[in-house]
Design an enzyme around this catalytic site. Structure first.
Site, PDB file in Angstrom:
ATOM      1  N   GLU A 260       0.774  -1.209   0.027  1.00 42.93           N
ATOM      2  CA  GLU A 260      -0.065  -0.060   0.029  1.00 42.93           C
ATOM      3  C   GLU A 260       0.944   1.290  -0.009  1.00 42.93           C
ATOM      4  O   GLU A 260       1.759   1.295   0.853  1.00 42.93           O
ATOM      5  CB  GLU A 260      -0.889   0.078   1.262  1.00 42.93           C
ATOM      6  CG  GLU A 260      -1.994  -1.251   1.185  1.00 42.93           C
ATOM      7  CD  GLU A 260      -2.939  -1.045   2.384  1.00 42.93           C
ATOM      8  OE1 GLU A 260      -2.695  -0.251   3.421  1.00 42.93           O
ATOM      9  OE2 GLU A 260      -3.732  -1.958   2.277  1.00 42.93           O
ATOM     10  N   HIS A 278      -7.919   1.629   1.473  1.00 45.23           N
ATOM     11  CA  HIS A 278      -7.738   1.431   2.732  1.00 45.23           C
ATOM     12  C   HIS A 278      -8.532   2.398   3.755  1.00 45.23           C
ATOM     13  O   HIS A 278      -8.075   3.110   4.485  1.00 45.23           O
ATOM     14  CB  HIS A 278      -6.347   1.410   3.308  1.00 45.23           C
ATOM     15  CG  HIS A 278      -5.986   0.489   4.555  1.00 45.23           C
ATOM     16  ND1 HIS A 278      -4.914  -0.030   4.957  1.00 45.23           N
ATOM     17  CD2 HIS A 278      -6.795   0.362   5.587  1.00 45.23           C
ATOM     18  CE1 HIS A 278      -5.179  -0.805   6.212  1.00 45.23           C
ATOM     19  NE2 HIS A 278      -6.221  -0.366   6.491  1.00 45.23           N
TER      20      HIS A 278
HETATM   21  P1  NAD Z   1     -10.318  -9.048  16.371  1.00 41.14           P
HETATM   22  O1  NAD Z   1      -8.874  -9.268  16.802  1.00 41.14           O
HETATM   23  O2  NAD Z   1     -11.378  -8.356  17.329  1.00 41.14           O
HETATM   24  O3  NAD Z   1     -10.945 -10.184  15.597  1.00 41.14           O
HETATM   25  C1  NAD Z   1     -10.154 -11.028  14.753  1.00 41.14           C
HETATM   26  C2  NAD Z   1     -10.823 -12.412  14.823  1.00 41.14           C
HETATM   27  O4  NAD Z   1     -10.002 -13.318  13.941  1.00 41.14           O
HETATM   28  C3  NAD Z   1     -10.614 -13.027  16.237  1.00 41.14           C
HETATM   29  O5  NAD Z   1     -11.815 -13.324  16.673  1.00 41.14           O
HETATM   30  C4  NAD Z   1      -9.640 -14.101  16.317  1.00 41.14           C
HETATM   31  O6  NAD Z   1     -10.336 -15.450  16.814  1.00 41.14           O
HETATM   32  C5  NAD Z   1      -9.994 -14.655  14.487  1.00 41.14           C
HETATM   33  N1  NAD Z   1      -8.844 -15.278  13.867  1.00 41.14           N
HETATM   34  C6  NAD Z   1      -7.435 -15.339  14.193  1.00 41.14           C
HETATM   35  N2  NAD Z   1      -6.936 -16.107  13.578  1.00 41.14           N
HETATM   36  C7  NAD Z   1      -7.800 -16.756  12.697  1.00 41.14           C
HETATM   37  C8  NAD Z   1      -7.960 -17.883  11.590  1.00 41.14           C
HETATM   38  N3  NAD Z   1      -6.648 -18.344  11.504  1.00 41.14           N
HETATM   39  N4  NAD Z   1      -9.010 -18.227  11.008  1.00 41.14           N
HETATM   40  C9  NAD Z   1     -10.201 -17.567  11.182  1.00 41.14           C
HETATM   41  N5  NAD Z   1     -10.340 -16.626  12.236  1.00 41.14           N
HETATM   42  C10 NAD Z   1      -8.984 -16.211  13.079  1.00 41.14           C
HETATM   43  O7  NAD Z   1      -9.866  -7.858  15.154  1.00 41.14           O
HETATM   44  P2  NAD Z   1     -10.833  -7.009  14.401  1.00 41.14           P
HETATM   45  O8  NAD Z   1     -10.715  -5.647  14.911  1.00 41.14           O
HETATM   46  O9  NAD Z   1     -12.117  -7.687  14.139  1.00 41.14           O
HETATM   47  O10 NAD Z   1      -9.935  -6.762  13.084  1.00 41.14           O
HETATM   48  C11 NAD Z   1     -10.168  -7.743  11.927  1.00 41.14           C
HETATM   49  C12 NAD Z   1      -9.093  -7.437  10.854  1.00 41.14           C
HETATM   50  O11 NAD Z   1      -9.578  -6.325  10.171  1.00 41.14           O
HETATM   51  C13 NAD Z   1      -7.707  -7.353  11.447  1.00 41.14           C
HETATM   52  O12 NAD Z   1      -6.903  -7.808  10.504  1.00 41.14           O
HETATM   53  C14 NAD Z   1      -7.196  -5.691  11.493  1.00 41.14           C
HETATM   54  O13 NAD Z   1      -6.252  -5.410  11.270  1.00 41.14           O
HETATM   55  C15 NAD Z   1      -8.543  -5.245  10.180  1.00 41.14           C
HETATM   56  N6  NAD Z   1      -8.839  -4.070   9.984  1.00 41.14           N
HETATM   57  C16 NAD Z   1      -8.997  -3.274   8.853  1.00 41.14           C
HETATM   58  C17 NAD Z   1      -9.489  -1.983   9.102  1.00 41.14           C
HETATM   59  C18 NAD Z   1      -9.311  -1.387   7.674  1.00 41.14           C
HETATM   60  O14 NAD Z   1      -9.177  -0.038   7.661  1.00 41.14           O
HETATM   61  N7  NAD Z   1      -9.661  -1.990   6.528  1.00 41.14           N
HETATM   62  C19 NAD Z   1     -10.092  -1.193  10.131  1.00 41.14           C
HETATM   63  C20 NAD Z   1      -9.825  -2.105  11.301  1.00 41.14           C
HETATM   64  C21 NAD Z   1      -9.348  -3.342  11.234  1.00 41.14           C
HETATM   65  C1  MLT Z   2      -6.661  -0.803  11.511  1.00 40.65           C
HETATM   66  O1  MLT Z   2      -5.864  -1.904  11.518  1.00 40.65           O
HETATM   67  O2  MLT Z   2      -7.202  -0.338  12.507  1.00 40.65           O
HETATM   68  C2  MLT Z   2      -6.978  -0.152  10.312  1.00 40.65           C
HETATM   69  O3  MLT Z   2      -6.302  -0.937   9.131  1.00 40.65           O
HETATM   70  C3  MLT Z   2      -7.170   1.015   9.923  1.00 40.65           C
HETATM   71  C4  MLT Z   2      -5.955   1.957   9.988  1.00 40.65           C
HETATM   72  O4  MLT Z   2      -5.110   1.665   9.169  1.00 40.65           O
HETATM   73  O5  MLT Z   2      -5.878   2.962  10.723  1.00 40.65           O
END
Ligand code: NAD
Ligand code: MLT
Length: 525
Positions: A260, A278
């Site tokens: 990215e 993103h």
């Molecule tokens: P979280 O930790 O609350 O949930 C993640 C879940 O994944 C957990 O319940 C865990 O048990 C599960 N997990 C772990 N390993 C696994 C596997 N091998 N198979 C299936 N499930 C598995 O995290 P979250 O806050 O829900 O975030 C999820 C994802 O989204 C993360 O990768 C985070 O970085 C990403 N994210 C992206 C953005 C964005 O801007 N696009 C924003 C926030 C979070």
């Molecule tokens: C995160 O992991 O919280 C998301 O990717 C959002 C961000 O990059 O701030």
């Protein structure tokens, strides 16, 4: 203490840091890795989003850094193990942007189903292609969620509201917990085979990288639609592009990319794929929520030592910290006392009994290890890096807990195994809730204060020993603050708190006194 904010933080977050007593804040966006390396040595705190890469090379210059705050969830831009090794707490803000990411996921599901981006472009180009953009209904379709954590759950709730049927795979969520929110938990293969829409909400790890690749796509329902608002590396972009081009995958929505900004991606040639840069966390509300959270967490840690949402240390709330601080202090002193009496370290058992087990004892174990290991190393050890140093040296750490106690409201025992030294075990408690006391050393019961310079003496339990010890220390002008004695089976152990440390020649003189077995001086802060 100085805090550097590198990736932009909403105004409310900066204000919290500015108001924190003793903190000075500098916001410097867009620093190159070299520029950041040149200045990082000045800061105790660093706050980043996803743009700043906190590498081991950067951390090697971060001599004063105590905390890295990630305003968001994923800490894959931070070398957490390098930070841990240096004793730096890494914190994130779980949940702070989950709603924003879940809403974007739902927007992606609908946008894919009704071709919103492609149709917008077409209308803007003066066309009216109604039949080209025939859509798909989402109600009654099956949504498969991989990762039912904070975001996965919010997506599930919303998809149920759209009348989708929701199944999920998450190795850490039980069937019962899934059912409570209306989600059927499935094995991954069944989820792949049944999902009309597949959405990813799991972290990127060595195991989850490339989860979506040719071989797994072949196990999916033909015509599946895939949404990735988690991490780019979960998807093999070339394999997905091939499946989109062949129609095996009907459509895909990507908010995140392996690199990215991506520059080029094989997915960009696929008409049935849509993209956002993103944007999962990019709502005013989410940014303000993560900024407030991380600013409070970082300032609470630097100003008050409270650790919340650390990915490399058990979280301890402010109130709990007030209650467990005396135990941390006791355990660290016990570890230090034992560590200074041992010539080498081996596997460690920590036994907790009584009231102390009401709390999470892991931070107390970190404190004991800090004391033990610091006694053997010159580099600074703290609560964060102590377990990492123990692991690195092959020291196994075992914790046992029981609510039962015999004499004390709480008792902590530290045992170091595999030793053939006089003292391998020490037990301690709190008097009056906060005053640390050593109550057993190597099997001998006593009541000693682990504080300042302490001379630990083992002797045969014979008349005249105490008088000789007092006279020798007195002759050299060393004042005794406290003299605590215990005895068992013909031997005795004294812990003598002295106002000033005894020089080596005085210790040598003590060793030569009649009936003395060993003399060791320890320093406890
Ligand atoms: P979280 O930790 O609350 O949930 C993640 C879940 O994944 C957990 O319940 C865990 O048990 C599960 N997990 C772990 N390993 C696994 C596997 N091998 N198979 C299936 N499930 C598995 O995290 P979250 O806050 O829900 O975030 C999820 C994802 O989204 C993360 O990768 C985070 O970085 C990403 N994210 C992206 C953005 C964005 O801007 N696009 C924003 C926030 C979070
Ligand atoms: C995160 O992991 O919280 C998301 O990717 C959002 C961000 O990059 O701030």
């Amino acid at each position: 203490m100085k805090v550097l904010v590198t990736d932009g933080l909403s105004a409310e977050g900066l204000e919290i840091l500015r108001q924190a007593p003793g903190l000075e804040v500098e916001a410097k966006k867009g620093l190159s890795p070299e520029e950041l390396q040149a200045v990082i040595g000045e800061y105790e705190g660093l706050i980043v989003r996803s743009a700043t890469k906190v590498t081991a090379e950067l951390l090697a210059q971060a001599d004063r850094l105590r905390v890295i705050g990630r305003a968001g969830v994923g800490v894959d831009n931070v070398d957490v193990s390098a930070a841990t090794q240096r004793g730096i707490v890494v914190m994130n803000t779980p949940g702070g942007n989950s709603l924003a990411a879940a809403e974007l996921t739902i927007a992606m599901i609908l946008a894919l189903s009704r071709h919103l981006p492609q149709a917008t472009q077409s209308v803007r180009a003066g066309k009216w292609e109604k039949s080209k953009f025939m859509g798909t209904q989402v109600a009654e379709k099956t949504l498969g969620i991989v990762g039912l954590g904070n975001i996965g759950r919010l997506v599930a709730e919303r998809a149920l509201g759209l009348k989708m049927s929701v199944i999920a795979y998450d190795p850490f969520v039980t069937k019962e917990a899934g059912l409570k929110i209306g989600v059927e938990m499935k094995e991954l293969d069944e989820l792949f085979a049944r999902s009309d829409y597949l959405t990813l909400h799991l972290p990127k790890t060595e195991e989850t990288k490339n989860l979506i690749r040719a071989e797994t796509i072949a196990r999916m329902k033909p015509g599946v639609r895939i949404i990735n608002c988690a991490r780019g590396e979960l998807v093999n972009e070339a394999d997905l592009a091939a499946a989109l081009n062949s129609g095996r995958v009907a459509a895909a929505a990507m908010d995140v990319f392996a690199k990215e900004p991506p520059g080029e991606s094989p997915l960009f040639g696929c008409e049935n794929a849509i993209f956002t840069p993103h944007l999962g966390a990019s709502t005013d509300e989410a940014q303000s929520s993560v900024a407030l959270a991380i600013a409070e967490q970082v300032s609470d840690y630097l100003v008050r030592g409270t650790i919340r949402n650390a990915v490399n240390f058990p979280s301890v709330s402010g109130e709990v910290m007030i209650q467990i601080r005396p135990y941390l202090n006791l355990a660290e002193r016990m570890g230090s006392l034992l560590g200074q009496m041992l010539t080498c370290l081996d596997d460690v058992t920590l036994e907790y009994s009584g009231e102390v087990v009401k709390f999470d004892t892991r931070p107390v174990t970190h404190a004991a290890l800090k004391g033990l290991i610091q006694a053997h190393l010159d580099i600074p050890i703290n609560y964060v890096n102590a377990p990492a140093y123990a692991r690195q040296r092959g020291i196994k750490v075992i914790e046992t807990t029981t609510e039962e106690t015999q004499e004390f409201t709480s008792l902590i025992t530290i045992k170091v195994h595999g030793q053939h030294e006089e003292v391998q075990e020490i037990a301690g408690t709190l008097f009056g809730k906060r005053n640390p006391r050593i109550v057993r050393v190597g099997g001998i019961i006593l009541d000693a204060v682990p504080e300042g310079s302490v001379i630990v003496i083992r002797n045969h339990d014979k008349p005249g020993v105490i008088g000789n010890l007092g006279a020798t220390l007195g002759k050299h002008g060393i004042n005794i603050g406290q003299f605590k004695l215990g005895r068992q089976g013909g031997q005795a152990l004294c812990m003598v708190n002295v106002d000033s440390p005894a020089p080596p020649e005085v210790l040598e003189e003590l060793r030569k006194l009649p009936n003395i077995i060993s003399v060791r001086q320890v320093k406890l802060d």
